[in-house]
Each structure stands twice: as structure tokens, then as C-alpha cells.
Write an enzyme that holds these catalytic residues in place. Structure first.
Site, short mmCIF file in Angstrom:
data_model
loop_
_atom_site.label_atom_id
_atom_site.label_comp_id
_atom_site.label_asym_id
_atom_site.label_seq_id
_atom_site.Cartn_x
_atom_site.Cartn_y
_atom_site.Cartn_z
CE LYS A 207 106.70 61.96 1.67
NZ LYS A 207 106.87 63.29 2.21
CD GLU A 213 101.35 54.08 14.45
OE1 GLU A 213 102.21 53.95 13.56
OE2 GLU A 213 101.46 54.86 15.40
NE ARG A 268 102.98 69.05 9.02
CZ ARG A 268 104.19 68.51 9.09
NH1 ARG A 268 104.31 67.21 9.13
NH2 ARG A 268 105.26 69.26 9.15
CD GLU A 353 103.05 65.50 12.01
OE1 GLU A 353 102.66 64.64 12.82
OE2 GLU A 353 103.05 65.30 10.78
CG HIS A 384 74.12 73.37 23.80
ND1 HIS A 384 73.11 73.79 24.63
CD2 HIS A 384 73.81 73.83 22.57
CE1 HIS A 384 72.21 74.45 23.92
NE2 HIS A 384 72.62 74.50 22.66
CE LYS A 512 106.44 58.09 13.45
NZ LYS A 512 106.81 58.41 12.07
O1 F6P Z 1 103.18 61.30 12.58
C1 F6P Z 1 104.30 61.42 11.78
C2 F6P Z 1 104.02 61.13 10.34
O2 F6P Z 1 105.24 61.08 9.68
C3 F6P Z 1 103.12 62.16 9.68
O3 F6P Z 1 103.75 63.31 9.30
C4 F6P Z 1 102.56 61.37 8.55
O4 F6P Z 1 101.44 62.00 8.04
C5 F6P Z 1 102.27 60.06 9.24
O5 F6P Z 1 103.35 59.90 10.13
C6 F6P Z 1 102.11 58.86 8.35
O6 F6P Z 1 103.25 58.60 7.59
P1 F6P Z 1 103.21 57.62 6.36
O7 F6P Z 1 102.28 58.16 5.33
O8 F6P Z 1 104.62 57.55 5.87
O9 F6P Z 1 102.73 56.27 6.84
#
Ligand code: F6P
Length: 543
Positions: A207, A213, A268, A353, A384, A512
Site C-alpha cells: 500500500k 521487506e 489487514r 494489530e 494431537h 521499524k
Molecule cells: O506491519 C505494519 C503494516 O503497516 C501492516 O499494517 C501492513 O499490512 C504491512 O505493514 C504492509 O504494509 P504495506 O502494504 O504498506 O507494504
């Protein structure tokens, strides 16, 4: 939205009394006293049968919980959410994932503008793109059709799509789907090693398009791709889902290959948007639309049904009852289908979250418990593994049991065995096993009395463990849509009552920020200005 401390309400006071009355009562006695209990505490709606009767409540408690919701202004809050008010106040955003699954002719307003035409446009783009990739009409740079789709994203840009594609595996087409989320290089390289650049499509989902990452993994994937493919082939093989158009273009993705995301959809809660592109690619757009339609049906139920018969409201209230009165520390979600194996981890983000907050909507520290800890695994595997603790441990763990009347491969033998376990577990958790029953059982096996006495305490089960049985018709895309939307609304109801903001996530920021700082220090020897533990760990790592 009303910003009320729930503990100051009349309903809360009444519930505190009712808690004392029921705390030491056995559910099995409640069943004996009231022959209509099971029927009275069961909700039936479309293909959902939701039995709440194996919970430590009575009709009176259920009424008080509904009063709590009313006193906390749930009705107004639902209207505010669906009405596009900026209920995510700390980010000044509306929360309208419900608009993503609304029919084409609906109206959802954000700052006076109906967002549905934009949503419809995005849906058409997903439909067309999915159809062309699946049919092979759109080909890779060598002219071969795509065989593999790699979704690169994390958190909401990963967990929803992963969970749904696993859940709908039965409906899947020939495309192989892969998900890269962790910044761990071993994750991305492990997946890339078996792929062919000429037949692989990358969907970069972020987003913000600033997530470390995702950008690291996207860069690594692009470098890997460019090792064998010509540079201009990137635009054929990389598409993005984001609200940050300029950053996506800077990455090198063709503007025609950008699918939109909006500020009014939380990460989310975004699988219903183009974030779910990999779902649509994997199962086809018609199935994706069925998923959306199922969620929409649940939205309508949530919005219009009375609180007494409202499934998300009722399961949310039960969860508050256990969390705040019984002081339950966690909740388990046990799906009796292997397809829903990712549901618990998806719900961990969605629930924890959202409601893992300790400051109320007035900016004050809360004085009561909020967010639930969620965990689970499919039955029967979980039986189990950790069921011992649920049955005989010291903690109270309310559990949702999700089962289906019909399996997808229609193997009756397996399905009956699976469902026998589903029914047996909730019955065992309810009834337990008294020492008299254990004694009799061991006597029947001709065990000497002295042995029986020794074993008795260990083989006795207290029972009285709460469970909610969700018995659904069949795991179709629509049914899954309803189920996921049910949990989304549960989250919202709980946030409203706990007087917290469910749609921000400031808590993930600090880690972060520190990680970015430490990354800049990693290659620089010398003084480290952290706590001594972190300094020592860094030195040991770098040694
Ligand atoms: O972990 C925090 C967060 O902002 C989540 O709410 C979100 O889903 C995720 O990081 C990924 O964010 P983006 O879609 O902006 O990469």
C-alpha cells in the site's frame, strides 16, 4: 462514535454481578435446567449454523452484553463506519473495506465523493488482467505463457492473499502461486531458485510502497530477473498494487501495470481489493467475485440484523465476556478443514494489530484488558498437539470450532471421521469426565482399586470449557467471504466497546525505525549507543 469507558456503563456493572453468579456454575447443569438452551443460543443465517450454547452464558447474560453494546454506541459506530466517517481518527481516514465488496450500483461516500465507480474500475482491471494471464493471451517476454505468479508483500499485503489462496486451493487453476514476505534472503532465494524468469509474473503488493521487506524482495527479484531477461521485459513481468504511484513508477513498473489501493482501506482488511490480485489469478475472477459477494452478504447481516441475532456482534460480545470478566488470556480458532490452515495466522494480524491497544479513544490509558491473543491450527492435528492444555491445563481458552457439513472431495469416510472429532471435542470440553465416570471405566477394565485411586485425579476432566461451534455448509468462495467478514466485524465491535481505535497500528513503527537505524550502523565499527544488551549482541553478530 461515543468514547465511553465500558467499565462505567450500567451493563458492565450488571455483568460483573452476573459473572459472580455464573463463575462457579457448570454449563452441563445449565443444559439440564433449560431444555431449550441449545436452540435458544443458536443463530442460523444462510449457510451458517452458529451454536453459542456451549459458552458460559445465560440468556440474561446475553441480554446484558447486548445492552453493553448499545450503551457503548455500537449502532452509531456501525453507521459511522459504513457512512464513510473518518473513524480511524489517528490517521484521519474512513474505513471502507466494505465498499470493496458492495454491488456495482452501491454508493459509499468519502468526503462527499462516491468511491464505487473507482472500485468498479479496479475490479474490471483485475478481471481483464486475470483472464488474460490465466488463458495465456498475455505472454512473457519470450512468448511463452505464464506458469508462476509470485506475490511479494508483507502483513496485510501477504497474509490475506496467502490465507485465501490456501483456503480456495480446491478451486485453483494451473498457475503456481508463491508468496515472498520475509526480508530473510533465504526466503526469496529459496523461492526464486526453482522459477524460470520467462514464465514468472511478479505482483509487488505494498500500500505504501515504502515497506523495507517488500522493496528489498522486489529489488532482489528484479535483479534475478534481469540476469537473464532484457531490461525492457521488466514491464511485462512486474505489476504492482499500491496507493503510492510515484514510488511504483520509480521502481520501474509501467503505469498501466499499477493496480490501485486507497487510504480508506487498511492493509489487514485489503484482500478484497487488488491486493487480492493473486487470489483472482489463482482461482479466476468469477470465484474472486463470489468471495466478495459472500463478504458483502455478511456486511448486510452485520449492518441490518438486531444485535441479538447478529453473528459478528454475538461472537464479539462473548469474546469480551471471557477477556474482561473471566480474564481469559487467549482464544483459539480451530478449523476442521486443512484448507483453513492459514486462518489463525491471518487472524493474528487482523485481530492483534487492530485491537492490541492500551490507550482509549480519549487518549487515556485503559484500565481494563483489550486485544485478544489468537492462535490455532486445524483439527484434528491440533488435538494431537495442544489440546491437552485446553482440556486439562490451568488456563481458560475459549475456542471457535469451524466445521463444514460437506467436504470438497466428498470422501464421506474421511469427512465423518473428521467431523466426529469436531463434535466429540466440544462435547468433551463441555462435559469433562467426573471421577465417578473414570472409576467406573477403570473398574470395567478390571483395574485393581488401589491403582484406580492413584490414577483418578489424572484421568478426571473438569469440563466446563467454552466453545463456539460454527457449522457451515461447504467451503465455497462465498462461504469463506462470509466467514472472514464475520471476523472483521467482530474486531470492529470489540474495538468500539473497548473504546480503542482498531484501524491504526502505531505499535509496529518503533521496531521499524530502530531497525533502520541499526542497519546504518552495522557496517560501521565503533561506539554503539544502545542498551548494553543490544550493544553486546551487535558486537557478537559482527565479530
Ligand atoms: O506491519 C505494519 C503494516 O503497516 C501492516 O499494517 C501492513 O499490512 C504491512 O505493514 C504492509 O504494509 P504495506 O502494504 O504498506 O507494504
Amino acid at each position: 462514535m461515543k468514547n465511553i469507558d465500558p467499565t462505567t456503563t450500567e451493563a458492565w456493572k450488571k455483568l460483573s454481578k452476573q459473572f459472580q453468579e455464573i463463575e462457579n456454575r457448570e454449563m452441563k447443569d445449565l443444559f439440564l435446567e433449560d431444555k431449550d438452551r441449545a436452540a435458544d443460543l443458536t443463530l442460523q443465517w444462510k449457510d451458517f449454523y452458529v451454536d453459542l450454547s456451549k459458552n458460559r452464558i445465560t440468556k440474561d447474560i446475553q441480554n446484558s452484553l447486548v445492552n453493553l453494546a448499545e450503551e457503548c454506541g455500537l449502532k452509531e459506530a456501525i453507521e459511522a463506519q459504513f457512512g464513510g466517517e473518518a473513524i480511524n481518527q489517528t490517521e484521519n481516514r474512513p474505513v471502507l473495506h466494505t465498499a470493496l465488496r458492495a454491488p456495482e450500483n452501491s454508493e459509499f461516500f468519502v468526503e462527499g465523493e462516491n468511491v464505487i465507480p473507482e472500485v468498479n474500475k479496479a475490479k474490471s482491471k483485475i478481471r481483464k488482467f486475470s483472464a488474460e494471464i490465466i488463458s495465456g493471451a498475455t505472454k512473457g517476454y519470450t512468448g511463452m505463457p505464464f506458469t508462476d505468479v509470485v506475490n511479494i508483500g508483507i502483513g496485510g499485503s501477504d497474509l490475506g492473499p496467502v490465507m485465501v489462496t490456501k483456503a480456495l486451493e480446491f478451486y485453483k487453476n494451473h498457475l503456481n502461486l508463491h508468496y515472498i514476505s520475509n526480508v530473510d534472503g533465504d526466503h526469496v532465494h529459496e523461492i526464486l531458485k526453482d522459477l524460470k524468469p520467462e514464465t514468472t509474473l511478479f505482483v509487488i503488493v505494498s500500500k505504501t510502497f515504502t515497506t523495507q521487506e517488500t522493496l528489498s524482495n522486489a529489488n532482489t527479484a528484479r535483479d534475478w530477473f534481469k540476469k537473464t531477461a532484457p531490461v525492457d521485459a521488466v514491464s511485462k513481468h512486474f505489476v504492482a498494487v499500491s496507493s503510492n504511484i510515484s514510488q511504483v513508477e520509480e521502481f520501474g513498473i509501467d503505469s498501466n501495470n499499477i493496480f490501485p489501493m486507497w487510504d480508506w482501506v487498511g492493509g489487514r482488511f485489503s484482500l478484497w481489493s487488488a491486493v487480492g490480485l493473486s487470489i483472482s489469478l489463482g482461482v479466476g475472477y468469477p470465484q474472486f467475485e463470489e468471495l466478495l459477494d459472500g463478504a458483502h452478504q455478511m456486511d448486510q447481516h452485520f449492518k441490518n440484523e438486531t444485535f441479538e441475532k447478529n453473528i459478528p456482534v454475538q461472537i464479539a460480545l462473548l469474546s469480551i465476556w471471557y477477556n474482561n470478566f473471566f480474564k481469559a488470556e487467549s482464544e483459539a480458532v480451530i478449523p476442521y478443514t486443512q484448507y483453513l490452515q492459514k486462518l489463525p495466522s491471518y487472524l493474528q494480524q487482523a485481530i492483534m494489530e487492530s485491537n492490541g491497544k492500551s490507550v482509549d479513544r480519549n487518549g487515556k490509558k485503559v484500565t481494563y484488558q483489550t486485544g485478544n491473543i489468537i492462535w490455532g491450527e486445524p483439527g484434528t492435528n491440533s488435538q494431537h498437539a495442544f489440546f491437552q492444555l485446553i482440556h486439562q491445563g490451568t488456563k481458560l481458552i475459549p475456542a471457535d470450532f469451524i466445521g463444514f457439513k460437506h467436504s470438497l472431495f466428498k470422501d464421506k469416510d474421511h469427512h465423518d471421521k473428521l467431523m466426529a472429532n469436531y463434535f466429540a471435542q466440544t462435547e468433551a470440553l463441555l462435559m469433562g469426565k467426573t471421577s465417578d465416570e473414570v472409576k467406573q471405566e477403570l473398574k470395567d477394565k478390571h483395574m485393581p482399586d488401589s491403582e484406580i485411586e492413584k490414577l483418578l485425579p489424572f484421568k478426571t476432566f473438569d469440563g466446563n470449557k467454552p466453545t463456539t461451534s460454527l457449522l457451515l455448509e461447504r467451503l465455497t468462495p462465498a462461504c469463506l467471504g462470509k466467514l472472514v467478514a464475520m471476523y472483521e466485524h467482530k474486531i470492529f465491535v470489540q474495538g468500539v466497546i473497548w473504546n480503542i481505535f482498531s484501524y491504526d497500528q502505531w505499535g509496529v513503527e518503533l521496531g521499524k525505525q530502530l531497525a533502520s537505524k541499526i542497519l546504518t550502523e552495522i557496517d560501521k565499527p565503533g561506539i554503539r549507543e544502545h542498551d548494553t544488551s543490544t550493544n553486546n549482541l551487535l558486537n557478537f553478530y559482527l565479530d
